[in-house]
Write a protein that holds these residues in place. Structure first.
Motif, mmCIF file in Angstrom:
data_model
loop_
_atom_site.group_PDB
_atom_site.id
_atom_site.type_symbol
_atom_site.label_atom_id
_atom_site.label_comp_id
_atom_site.label_asym_id
_atom_site.label_seq_id
_atom_site.Cartn_x
_atom_site.Cartn_y
_atom_site.Cartn_z
ATOM 1 N N PHE A 105 76.707 -79.449 66.078
ATOM 2 C CA PHE A 105 75.983 -80.308 65.425
ATOM 3 C C PHE A 105 75.399 -80.554 64.963
ATOM 4 N N TYR A 127 71.816 -86.131 68.102
ATOM 5 C CA TYR A 127 72.720 -85.496 67.886
ATOM 6 C C TYR A 127 74.009 -85.852 67.937
ATOM 7 N N ASN A 128 74.805 -85.290 66.331
ATOM 8 C CA ASN A 128 76.355 -86.013 66.994
ATOM 9 C C ASN A 128 77.206 -84.639 66.036
ATOM 10 N N VAL A 129 78.447 -84.613 66.318
ATOM 11 C CA VAL A 129 79.196 -83.637 65.868
ATOM 12 C C VAL A 129 80.569 -85.013 65.522
#
Length: 336
Positions: A105, A127-129
């Motif tokens: 992430f 957060y990001n993925v």
């Protein structure tokens, strides 16, 4: 003789009513309070885990030792889960931040006073993925305000005011809701019929807790809203949205309105700590409005929203209660 390491078997499965947990250390970092009775745990299992679209028990040798959930949004948010997965973590929860970073992430920014947990408003990291970054394996009232702006028609002043929208405003509303320029970055589609505008006023604007018409000499030329969660951990923050008829662009009207609305809403709603603006990355004009009004750019949310058939990057801005009211109170004291 060297001792053989014991193998650990970790599996995921749906929760059952026979799974109960009560650990203060776990609850400390969660939105729910530590359980003090069997009934609390049963209620949590029924309402929050068993009924959840995707909640799984993290099991050690078949026994639950934790949980994980995944919630997909609806409508404009449905791209999150197909193309993007978000995670929002309390700023002091370093353990969870490490887990996400190890899993690929990307930390996108700090969201100030974003969540309410156990009576305290907390800063959170987002957060990001994105799809392709990791290999995913499936596992089972009225506001009174006047602003004077100079118009172009013979230099006559335009009196800007705010008030609730009414069904009788439908013809004025149609002047800008049918304009593709006005709706380009809005969540709603360009109106093509009178009924669309009636529905917008009747079903969205009138029942909305805080939505006002931006009026020029008493006639609606746009709208502004602050959307706030009615309950739960999100009720400490609101999200600002606005639209203005293109014929009135470039006169500083939106900036003046936002500057007046923000402190008024903070005064009107004592529990509100944060107002955020989520702006499509291409919408530079809206970003400039928020920056002029003292909003702070917090980060870029990649592939965050599905808007008019495209997945968009979103720039997140925020302004906090203490960013606004202390300045206002100091000004009041100096002028008295």
């Amino acid at each position: 003789m060297e001792e053989k390491k014991k193998e650990v078997c970790i599996t995921l499965r749906p929760f059952e009513l026979t799974d109960l947990s009560a650990d203060d250390r776990v609850a400390q970092r969660c939105r729910w309070d530590a359980f003090h009775s069997r009934e609390d745990a049963l209620s949590f299992l029924k309402s929050s885990l068993i009924a959840h679209p995707w909640a799984r028990a993290i099991c050690l040798s078949g026994r639950p030792i934790g949980q994980m959930t995944f919630q997909q949004g609806s409508d404009i948010e449905r791209c999150r889960g197909e193309i993007r997965i978000d995670a929002v973590v309390i700023d002091w929860n370093v353990g969870s931040q490490k887990v996400l970073e190890k899993a690929g992430f990307v930390k996108e920014g700090l969201l100030r006073k974003y969540g309410l947990k156990k009576g305290e408003t907390l800063d959170m990291f987002v957060y990001n993925v994105a799809d392709g970054a990791v290999c995913l394996v499936p596992v089972g009232g009225m506001l009174n305000m006047d602003v004077e702006e100079e118009g172009t028609g013979g230099g006559e002043p335009i009196s800007i005011s705010l008030r609730p929208l009414q069904i009788t405003d439908v013809d004025d509303v149609l002047q800008w809701t049918t304009d593709p320029q006005a709706s380009e970055f809005c969540l709603w589609d360009t109106h093509t019929r009178r009924e669309d505008a009636v529905s917008f006023i009747r079903d969205f604007a009138i029942p909305h807790p805080w939505c006002r018409a931006i009026c020029a000499n008493g006639r609606p030329i746009g709208s502004i809203s602050i959307s706030i969660a009615a309950r739960g951990a999100d009720r400490c923050r609101g999200e600002i949205g606005y639209v203005l008829s293109p014929g009135y662009w470039g006169k500083g009207i939106t900036t003046s309105v936002v500057r007046s609305v923000v402190p008024a809403v903070f005064r009107e709603l004592p529990g509100l700590e944060r107002i955020q603006g989520l702006v499509v990355s291409e919408n530079m004009a809206s970003q400039r409005v928020l920056e002029k009004c003292g909003f702070q750019k917090e980060g870029l949310l990649r592939k965050y929203m599905l808007l008019k058939g495209r997945v968009r990057d979103i720039v997140v801005f925020s302004i906090l209660r203490e960013d606004v009211l202390p300045r206002e109170l100091n000004t009041d004291r100096e002028s008295s």
